[in-house]
Design a protein around this motif. Structure first.
Motif, PDB file in Angstrom:
ATOM      1  N   GLY A  50      39.516  46.119  30.660  1.00  0.00           N
ATOM      2  CA  GLY A  50      39.588  45.084  29.638  1.00  0.00           C
ATOM      3  C   GLY A  50      38.593  43.960  29.759  1.00  0.00           C
ATOM      4  N   ASP A  51      37.791  43.927  30.823  1.00  0.00           N
ATOM      5  CA  ASP A  51      36.826  42.845  31.033  1.00  0.00           C
ATOM      6  C   ASP A  51      35.414  43.399  31.149  1.00  0.00           C
ATOM      7  N   LYS A  59      33.406  36.278  39.298  1.00  0.00           N
ATOM      8  CA  LYS A  59      34.522  35.433  39.733  1.00  0.00           C
ATOM      9  C   LYS A  59      34.658  35.454  41.249  1.00  0.00           C
ATOM     10  N   PHE A  60      34.540  36.625  41.831  1.00  0.00           N
ATOM     11  CA  PHE A  60      34.615  36.724  43.289  1.00  0.00           C
ATOM     12  C   PHE A  60      33.442  35.991  43.938  1.00  0.00           C
ATOM     13  N   GLY A  61      32.271  36.045  43.303  1.00  0.00           N
ATOM     14  CA  GLY A  61      31.100  35.371  43.856  1.00  0.00           C
ATOM     15  C   GLY A  61      31.301  33.874  43.948  1.00  0.00           C
ATOM     16  N   VAL A  62      31.825  33.280  42.877  1.00  0.00           N
ATOM     17  CA  VAL A  62      32.083  31.840  42.879  1.00  0.00           C
ATOM     18  C   VAL A  62      33.129  31.490  43.938  1.00  0.00           C
ATOM     19  N   SER A  63      34.222  32.252  43.955  1.00  0.00           N
ATOM     20  CA  SER A  63      35.313  31.968  44.892  1.00  0.00           C
ATOM     21  C   SER A  63      34.873  32.145  46.344  1.00  0.00           C
ATOM     22  N   ILE A  64      34.147  33.231  46.620  1.00  0.00           N
ATOM     23  CA  ILE A  64      33.729  33.496  47.997  1.00  0.00           C
ATOM     24  C   ILE A  64      32.705  32.477  48.467  1.00  0.00           C
ATOM     25  N   PRO A 213      40.379  32.926  28.665  1.00  0.00           N
ATOM     26  CA  PRO A 213      38.923  33.041  28.834  1.00  0.00           C
ATOM     27  C   PRO A 213      38.521  32.863  30.302  1.00  0.00           C
ATOM     28  N   VAL A 214      37.535  33.621  30.714  1.00  0.00           N
ATOM     29  CA  VAL A 214      36.925  33.567  32.048  1.00  0.00           C
ATOM     30  C   VAL A 214      37.874  34.077  33.128  1.00  0.00           C
ATOM     31  N   THR A 215      39.035  33.443  33.292  1.00  0.00           N
ATOM     32  CA  THR A 215      39.945  33.858  34.363  1.00  0.00           C
ATOM     33  C   THR A 215      40.569  35.213  34.070  1.00  0.00           C
ATOM     34  N   GLY A 216      40.835  35.496  32.799  1.00  0.00           N
ATOM     35  CA  GLY A 216      41.487  36.752  32.433  1.00  0.00           C
ATOM     36  C   GLY A 216      42.976  36.766  32.697  1.00  0.00           C
TER      37      GLY A 216
END
Length: 324
Positions: A50-51, A59-64, A213-216
């Protein structure tokens, strides 16, 4: 950005480099890779669960990146244990390298990385990711222990760091709630359907449905990623609040520590509330009366506790407690 604005950032990066050079470099590489993933969202039209295919790596890149820089900064407060800091830094780096390998491999293959057990390769890759996260959790537990016994000049700030790591551990643990098969999956397996997906982050609905949006995050059911996200980012929120509190020197050490404790308890309560809401298959933006009542009670309890600490009569009592 002016040179005067760049200087503090450069100094901070140099400091992080002295704490653990490989971990700092990995954060910078991850940040650069995230820019590449953002481009991928717009140039790669594939959709996975769905994304856009490259949304999850973004998203993982920003969080990590945030996590890695924060953990490196926290390790900088640990003194007299240089070898342990080095081992922990390499452990965190390795765990995330494994996570990246799995996520990017599956994106390139055009399939999902999490909960995917459709083939032997997919199942092994998902299992490796799970083991890496367990190792990362243990490393965080050790870091929390080091900070607990580390001496600090500012006690309130010290407790902000310690409680942040403990709450982040709880937030990370919530990821394991997602790995259990859902009722729909179990019913399908019992009915003879092939086992391809084991676990989900959505509750009451299938993964990949309508989301924010963005987070899903699901807008039709509960989503366990919300409490997971909020809990993990205690690593950034609570130290920042602790820094703001210790700047108010007129409060005294006793009041500062009390305010850090209240903020941490409130943050933990919010994390628990969001997880409880998700487990009840309730979308974040569609809370029922029970959820709103619990949120109101939490906010009221935090407000009353803050007012009690800031009230003039509490000052002598807190000072005496701190002295003991």
């Amino acid at each position: 950005m002016t040179s005067s604005q760049q200087a503090p950032l450069a100094r901070q990066l140099r400091h992080l480099y002295t704490v653990h050079a490989p971990l700092t470099l990995s954060a910078l590489i991850t940040a650069a890779a995230t820019l590449f993933f953002i481009v991928g969202i717009f140039v790669d039209g594939r959709i996975i669960t769905g994304d856009p295919a490259w949304l999850k790596p973004t998203k993982f890149g920003v969080s990590i990146t945030l996590y890695t820089l924060t953990i490196t900064w926290m390790l900088g407060f640990v003194t007299g244990r240089r070898r342990m800091v080095s081992i922990l830094g390499w452990t965190v780096l390795t765990a995330f390298a494994i996570e990246w390998m799995a996520i990017i491999t599956q994106v390139l293959r055009g399939t999902r990385s999490h909960f995917n057990v459709g083939t032997t390769f997919d199942a092994v890759l998902f299992g490796v990711m799970g083991n890496a996260i367990v190792i990362l959790w243990i490393a965080n537990l050790i870091i929390a222990g080091l900070l607990l016994f580390q001496r600090f000049e500012r006690p309130a700030f010290a407790w902000a760091l310690r409680l942040a790591t403990l709450i982040a551990l709880i937030g990370m643990s919530q990821g394991f709630l997602m790995t259990s098969p859902t009722a729909q999956q179990l019913a399908g397996w019992q009915g003879g359907e092939p086992v391809t997906i084991a676990g989900a982050h959505s509750v009451g609905v299938e993964d990949g449905g309508p989301g924010l949006p963005v987070t899903g995050w699901s807008t039709e059911g509960g989503d366990l990623r919300i409490g997971h996200f909020v809990g993990m980012h205690a690593l950034q929120v609570l130290p920042f609040l602790g820094w703001l509190i210790v700047r108010r020197r007129r409060l005294g050490k006793g009041r500062q520590i009390a305010l850090v404790g209240i903020a941490s308890a409130g943050y933990l309560g919010l994390t628990a509330l969001l997880t409880w809401q998700a487990l009840r298959a309730q979308p974040l933006l569609s809370p029922d009366a029970l959820t709103l009542s619990a949120l109101g009670a939490l906010a009221a309890a935090v407000a009353i506790a803050i007012l009690a600490v800031l009230h003039p009569w509490s000052r002598p009592r807190l000072a005496a407690d701190l002295a003991h």
